[in-house]
Design an enzyme around this catalytic site. Structure first.
Site, PDB file in Angstrom:
ATOM      1  N   HIS A  75      45.637  15.396 -90.097  1.00  0.00           N
ATOM      2  CA  HIS A  75      46.169  14.794 -88.860  1.00  0.00           C
ATOM      3  C   HIS A  75      47.681  14.969 -88.819  1.00  0.00           C
ATOM      4  O   HIS A  75      48.413  14.021 -89.074  1.00  0.00           O
ATOM      5  CB  HIS A  75      45.806  13.312 -88.806  1.00  0.00           C
ATOM      6  CG  HIS A  75      45.937  12.700 -87.441  1.00  0.00           C
ATOM      7  ND1 HIS A  75      47.082  12.126 -86.980  1.00  0.00           N
ATOM      8  CD2 HIS A  75      45.046  12.603 -86.440  1.00  0.00           C
ATOM      9  CE1 HIS A  75      46.898  11.660 -85.754  1.00  0.00           C
ATOM     10  NE2 HIS A  75      45.659  11.947 -85.400  1.00  0.00           N
ATOM     11  N   ILE A  79      51.268  13.394 -88.409  1.00  0.00           N
ATOM     12  CA  ILE A  79      51.519  12.190 -87.610  1.00  0.00           C
ATOM     13  C   ILE A  79      50.539  11.119 -88.081  1.00  0.00           C
ATOM     14  O   ILE A  79      49.339  11.384 -88.220  1.00  0.00           O
ATOM     15  CB  ILE A  79      51.300  12.447 -86.105  1.00  0.00           C
ATOM     16  CG1 ILE A  79      52.259  13.511 -85.595  1.00  0.00           C
ATOM     17  CG2 ILE A  79      51.455  11.159 -85.306  1.00  0.00           C
ATOM     18  CD1 ILE A  79      51.981  13.927 -84.157  1.00  0.00           C
ATOM     19  N   GLY A 111      47.261   6.696 -84.751  1.00  0.00           N
ATOM     20  CA  GLY A 111      47.520   5.426 -84.087  1.00  0.00           C
ATOM     21  C   GLY A 111      46.580   4.321 -84.548  1.00  0.00           C
ATOM     22  O   GLY A 111      46.992   3.163 -84.703  1.00  0.00           O
ATOM     23  N   VAL A 112      45.330   4.664 -84.800  1.00  0.00           N
ATOM     24  CA  VAL A 112      44.377   3.651 -85.240  1.00  0.00           C
ATOM     25  C   VAL A 112      44.783   3.074 -86.599  1.00  0.00           C
ATOM     26  O   VAL A 112      44.547   1.895 -86.881  1.00  0.00           O
ATOM     27  CB  VAL A 112      42.939   4.232 -85.247  1.00  0.00           C
ATOM     28  CG1 VAL A 112      42.786   5.281 -86.329  1.00  0.00           C
ATOM     29  CG2 VAL A 112      41.912   3.141 -85.372  1.00  0.00           C
ATOM     30  N   GLU A 127      45.660  -0.651 -87.688  1.00  0.00           N
ATOM     31  CA  GLU A 127      45.075  -1.237 -88.893  1.00  0.00           C
ATOM     32  C   GLU A 127      46.160  -1.880 -89.755  1.00  0.00           C
ATOM     33  O   GLU A 127      45.969  -2.976 -90.289  1.00  0.00           O
ATOM     34  CB  GLU A 127      44.319  -0.170 -89.689  1.00  0.00           C
ATOM     35  CG  GLU A 127      43.769  -0.629 -91.022  1.00  0.00           C
ATOM     36  CD  GLU A 127      42.661  -1.674 -90.944  1.00  0.00           C
ATOM     37  OE1 GLU A 127      41.963  -1.727 -89.913  1.00  0.00           O
ATOM     38  OE2 GLU A 127      42.499  -2.438 -91.922  1.00  0.00           O
TER      39      GLU A 127
END
Length: 152
Positions: free
Chosen positions: A57, A63, A66-67, A71
Site C-alpha cells: 500500500h 501511504i 486510512g482504515v 484503527e
C-alpha cells in the site's frame, strides 16, 4: 505509567499492552502522552518504513491506509474508555460498533509521527462514544466519531 502533579497519566508500550489486547503488527499506539480519565487522551504512533502494510500500500509510493489511521485513533480511544470504566469492566473485550463522519485530510507516510487526540463524548456501563482527530506536525490527517461496546 507515570502521573504528573496535575493528575495527567502517561503510558509506555508495556503499560499500553496491559490495556489493549492488540500486538505487533496490529498494535498502533506507541505511547500515551497524556490521559485524563473520563475526558481525553493524546497518544502517538511513529510510522516507519518497516510497517508491513507499506509493501502493498502502495509499492514505491507508501501511504498508511486510512482504515489503519482510524484503527490507531480507535485504539487510543479504547485505552481512554478502559481507563474510564470501573476495573471490573476492563476484563471484557471492546469491539467497534460504528464510525461516523470519517474524513481523511492528508497522507500519512513513513517518517511521520501520528498524534491521536480522542475525547470522550458519552460513556455508559457497556458502551462508549468518542471523537478522535489524528494529526501530523499539527496538520489534520483524519478525524471521526467512534462507537464501541464491551463484549462478553
Amino acid at each position: 505509567m507515570t502521573v504528573d502533579d496535575k493528575g495527567l497519566v502517561t503510558l509506555e508500550l508495556v503499560d499500553i499492552m496491559n490495556y489493549l489486547p492488540h500486538r505487533y503488527p496490529f498494535l498502533l499506539v506507541d505511547r500515551v502522552v497524556s490521559l485524563e480519565v473520563g475526558k481525553s487522551i493524546c497518544a502517538i504512533k511513529n510510522v516507519t518504513a518497516n510497517e508491513p502494510y507499506f509493501s502493498g500500500h502502495f509499492p514505491n509510493f507508501p501511504i498508511m491506509p486510512g482504515v489503519l489511521i482510524l484503527e490507531a485513533i480507535g485504539q487510543a480511544g479504547g485505552i481512554l474508555a478502559y481507563a474510564s470504566w470501573p476495573e471490573d469492566q476492563r476484563r471484557f473485550p471492546l469491539f467497534f460498533t460504528g464510525t461516523d463522519r470519517a474524513r481523511f485530510r492528508r497522507k500519512v507516510v513513513p517518517g511521520d509521527q501520528l498524534c491521536m487526540d480522542v475525547e470522550l463524548i458519552k460513556l455508559k456501563s457497556r458502551t462508549v462514544k468518542m471523537h478522535g482527530v489524528a494529526t501530523v506536525n499539527g496538520a489534520k490527517a483524519a478525524e471521526a466519531d467512534f462507537m464501541a461496546v464491551l463484549g462478553d
